[in-house]
Design a protein around this motif. Sequence first.
Motif, PDB file in Angstrom:
ATOM      1  N   ASN A 322       7.114  -1.544  -5.889  1.00 28.07           N
ATOM      2  CA  ASN A 322       7.333  -0.744  -6.952  1.00 28.07           C
ATOM      3  C   ASN A 322       6.043  -0.276  -7.380  1.00 28.07           C
ATOM      4  N   SER A 323       5.634   0.818  -7.055  1.00 28.85           N
ATOM      5  CA  SER A 323       4.162   1.509  -7.394  1.00 28.85           C
ATOM      6  C   SER A 323       3.903   1.404  -8.865  1.00 28.85           C
ATOM      7  N   ALA A 324       4.884   1.347  -9.567  1.00 26.18           N
ATOM      8  CA  ALA A 324       4.602   1.451 -11.087  1.00 26.18           C
ATOM      9  C   ALA A 324       4.031   0.157 -11.647  1.00 26.18           C
ATOM     10  N   LEU A 335     -10.679   1.190 -10.620  1.00 28.04           N
ATOM     11  CA  LEU A 335     -10.352   1.670  -9.243  1.00 28.04           C
ATOM     12  C   LEU A 335      -9.519   1.061  -8.594  1.00 28.04           C
ATOM     13  N   MET A 336      -8.472   1.531  -7.985  1.00 29.06           N
ATOM     14  CA  MET A 336      -7.386   0.665  -7.170  1.00 29.06           C
ATOM     15  C   MET A 336      -7.769   1.381  -5.739  1.00 29.06           C
ATOM     16  N   MET A 337      -8.123   0.469  -4.965  1.00 35.23           N
ATOM     17  CA  MET A 337      -8.290   0.743  -3.519  1.00 35.23           C
ATOM     18  C   MET A 337      -6.902   0.020  -2.736  1.00 35.23           C
ATOM     19  N   VAL A 338      -6.321   0.508  -1.861  1.00 33.78           N
ATOM     20  CA  VAL A 338      -5.272  -0.130  -1.084  1.00 33.78           C
ATOM     21  C   VAL A 338      -5.375   0.013   0.356  1.00 33.78           C
ATOM     22  N   LEU A 339      -5.108  -1.049   0.976  1.00 30.46           N
ATOM     23  CA  LEU A 339      -5.058  -0.928   2.611  1.00 30.46           C
ATOM     24  C   LEU A 339      -3.894  -1.448   2.880  1.00 30.46           C
ATOM     25  N   ASN A 340      -3.155  -0.719   3.591  1.00 28.21           N
ATOM     26  CA  ASN A 340      -1.829  -0.671   4.082  1.00 28.21           C
ATOM     27  C   ASN A 340      -1.847  -1.252   5.396  1.00 28.21           C
ATOM     28  N   PHE A 369       9.552   3.631   3.289  1.00 28.13           N
ATOM     29  CA  PHE A 369       9.222   3.700   1.888  1.00 28.13           C
ATOM     30  C   PHE A 369       7.932   3.056   1.462  1.00 28.13           C
ATOM     31  N   VAL A 370       7.193   2.242   2.394  1.00 30.57           N
ATOM     32  CA  VAL A 370       6.273   1.403   2.156  1.00 30.57           C
ATOM     33  C   VAL A 370       5.138   2.203   1.858  1.00 30.57           C
ATOM     34  N   ALA A 371       4.599   3.239   2.904  1.00 25.14           N
ATOM     35  CA  ALA A 371       3.376   3.930   2.807  1.00 25.14           C
ATOM     36  C   ALA A 371       3.399   4.860   1.605  1.00 25.14           C
ATOM     37  N   PRO A 372       4.624   5.784   1.380  1.00 22.82           N
ATOM     38  CA  PRO A 372       4.465   6.247  -0.189  1.00 22.82           C
ATOM     39  C   PRO A 372       4.069   5.440  -1.225  1.00 22.82           C
ATOM     40  N   ALA A 373       4.817   4.514  -1.278  1.00 24.79           N
ATOM     41  CA  ALA A 373       4.604   3.481  -2.297  1.00 24.79           C
ATOM     42  C   ALA A 373       3.337   2.964  -2.730  1.00 24.79           C
ATOM     43  N   LEU A 374       2.652   2.661  -1.467  1.00 23.40           N
ATOM     44  CA  LEU A 374       0.994   2.249  -1.398  1.00 23.40           C
ATOM     45  C   LEU A 374      -0.014   3.270  -1.894  1.00 23.40           C
ATOM     46  N   GLN A 375       0.587   4.565  -1.443  1.00 26.53           N
ATOM     47  CA  GLN A 375      -0.202   5.723  -1.596  1.00 26.53           C
ATOM     48  C   GLN A 375      -0.322   5.884  -3.162  1.00 26.53           C
ATOM     49  N   ALA A 376       0.784   5.723  -3.614  1.00 27.09           N
ATOM     50  CA  ALA A 376       1.292   5.897  -5.233  1.00 27.09           C
ATOM     51  C   ALA A 376       0.341   4.988  -6.008  1.00 27.09           C
ATOM     52  N   CYS A 377       0.121   3.573  -5.319  1.00 29.06           N
ATOM     53  CA  CYS A 377      -0.250   2.739  -6.064  1.00 29.06           C
ATOM     54  C   CYS A 377      -1.848   2.934  -5.969  1.00 29.06           C
ATOM     55  N   SER A 379      -5.870   4.468  -6.374  1.00 30.01           N
ATOM     56  CA  SER A 379      -6.449   5.568  -7.186  1.00 30.01           C
ATOM     57  C   SER A 379      -6.686   6.840  -6.089  1.00 30.01           C
ATOM     58  N   GLN A 380      -6.666   8.168  -6.690  1.00 30.72           N
ATOM     59  CA  GLN A 380      -6.772   9.174  -5.892  1.00 30.72           C
ATOM     60  C   GLN A 380      -7.768   9.140  -4.793  1.00 30.72           C
ATOM     61  N   GLY A 381      -7.449   9.298  -3.461  1.00 31.19           N
ATOM     62  CA  GLY A 381      -8.415   9.485  -2.348  1.00 31.19           C
ATOM     63  C   GLY A 381      -8.855   7.991  -1.774  1.00 31.19           C
ATOM     64  N   LEU A 382      -8.101   7.007  -2.081  1.00 32.87           N
ATOM     65  CA  LEU A 382      -8.782   5.548  -2.144  1.00 32.87           C
ATOM     66  C   LEU A 382      -7.528   4.762  -1.441  1.00 32.87           C
ATOM     67  N   TYR A 383      -6.500   5.487  -0.547  1.00 32.82           N
ATOM     68  CA  TYR A 383      -5.473   4.778   0.159  1.00 32.82           C
ATOM     69  C   TYR A 383      -6.002   4.869   1.576  1.00 32.82           C
ATOM     70  N   PHE A 384      -5.924   3.665   2.168  1.00 33.51           N
ATOM     71  CA  PHE A 384      -6.249   3.569   3.588  1.00 33.51           C
ATOM     72  C   PHE A 384      -4.918   2.661   4.477  1.00 33.51           C
ATOM     73  N   ARG A 385      -5.200   2.902   5.793  1.00 36.56           N
ATOM     74  CA  ARG A 385      -4.146   2.186   6.540  1.00 36.56           C
ATOM     75  C   ARG A 385      -4.474   1.634   7.815  1.00 36.56           C
ATOM     76  N   ALA A 386      -4.082   0.737   8.480  1.00 36.80           N
ATOM     77  CA  ALA A 386      -4.625  -0.058   9.691  1.00 36.80           C
ATOM     78  C   ALA A 386      -3.643  -0.874  10.168  1.00 36.80           C
ATOM     79  N   ASP A 387      -3.698  -1.187  11.436  1.00 40.31           N
ATOM     80  CA  ASP A 387      -2.750  -1.921  12.279  1.00 40.31           C
ATOM     81  C   ASP A 387      -3.320  -3.098  13.167  1.00 40.31           C
ATOM     82  N   VAL A 388      -4.191  -2.754  14.094  1.00 41.27           N
ATOM     83  CA  VAL A 388      -4.735  -3.535  14.967  1.00 41.27           C
ATOM     84  C   VAL A 388      -6.083  -4.171  14.177  1.00 41.27           C
TER      85      VAL A 388
END
Length: 411
Positions: A322-324, A335-340, A369-377, A379-388
Amino acid sequence: MSYVILRLMAQHLKTFFDNTKGNVAIIFAIVLVLIIGVSGAAVDYSNLNKSRADAQNMADAAALAGSKAKAADEDVEKAVLDSIAANRTSGLYFKSEEVKITQTAHAVKVDYYNVMPTTLMNVVGIHEMQLSVTSTVSASQEKYVDFYLLLDVSGSMGIGATAADRAILASTQNCVFACHTTGGGSSGATLRIDALKTATKNLINTVSENQTGMNHFRFGIYPFVREMVPLFNLSSDLNSARNAVDSLSTDAMTPYPYGSGGTMLETALQQMNSAVYSTGDGSSPSEAMSVVIFVTDGLTDDQTFNGSWSSPNPNNRIHALNSAACSPIKSRNILMMVLNVEYQYMDLSMPGVIEDGTQLIQTNAALPFVAPALQACASQGLYFRADVPSEINHAMQSMFAHLLDRVRIIK
């Protein structure tokens, strides 16, 4: 004779002004020009604001490039102009622009000017509008920054880090999910928690190398499962912070300081907000900027394990964040930096998947629904994603690079 001519002219003028035929057309034409002018102003100013935002981003990037060139004793002017050429958008006109570059001992300033031709405002005689932006970037890192690493160490971080690692676990442990329960790491497979530990230590190394002043950066490490428990409280001792990372581990299915069982993302964020006691503009140690780096796969699982499984809501145990829950942190100018760290789809037919079928169905259903929620969590421009592992390491390095650029821009 003159008198007669003047009299005739007066009569014709009176006839012209008394004749009301065509007045509506004349008035409409006059009003139409005004309407087009007002509407044109709205359209043209909207275009100008978009171009100004593009120009500001371009000037920021150019000033950053110039400051990096200055620090490396390279050609600042060339770096600035090359950056502008690389980042100029189609709405900014090359032939109309002017760039002024100012260097001081500690900063690079870029003043950018351009002329934007109008469209509809041409009707009222306005053919162009002026555009100007400025950006100044410190040539060295002078701000104080506190990093709070909020790290998900729940069971899903025990997945093999790559498809090959998951195959090893399936063949040696008959398990590909949460294999920490049977010592999956002893098989020689690399788990996601291992990749996270390596990437975190590399991040601390990079931060240490980029620290130009004493104690400008501080680190705190806060792992969580059901609860967030400080592993390493905020400190400028970066060597000790790096060493503390080695003790990170996933939920061991036994009495555990983080609580065993599910993953409580919202609870961890609430506790993180309480742990960040202040934030400032970075101008001094007491006014340090606060940055939360939140690393997770984005799934909340509200079940618990206390000798047996239980859940506050057995019909909806697993769902996207819940990104709220991130809003209280961001509302404090933290600043909220998020790594998915992207979760993997699984099913019971895969070798080694021994999890509850209902749980997997809930997990797979929640993933879109995960990626949109984490992106909303974030701060603007500070969403990143990774796998391996290589992506996890690269993403954490990119997070710091983005942050370093942000704190060096002087608004």
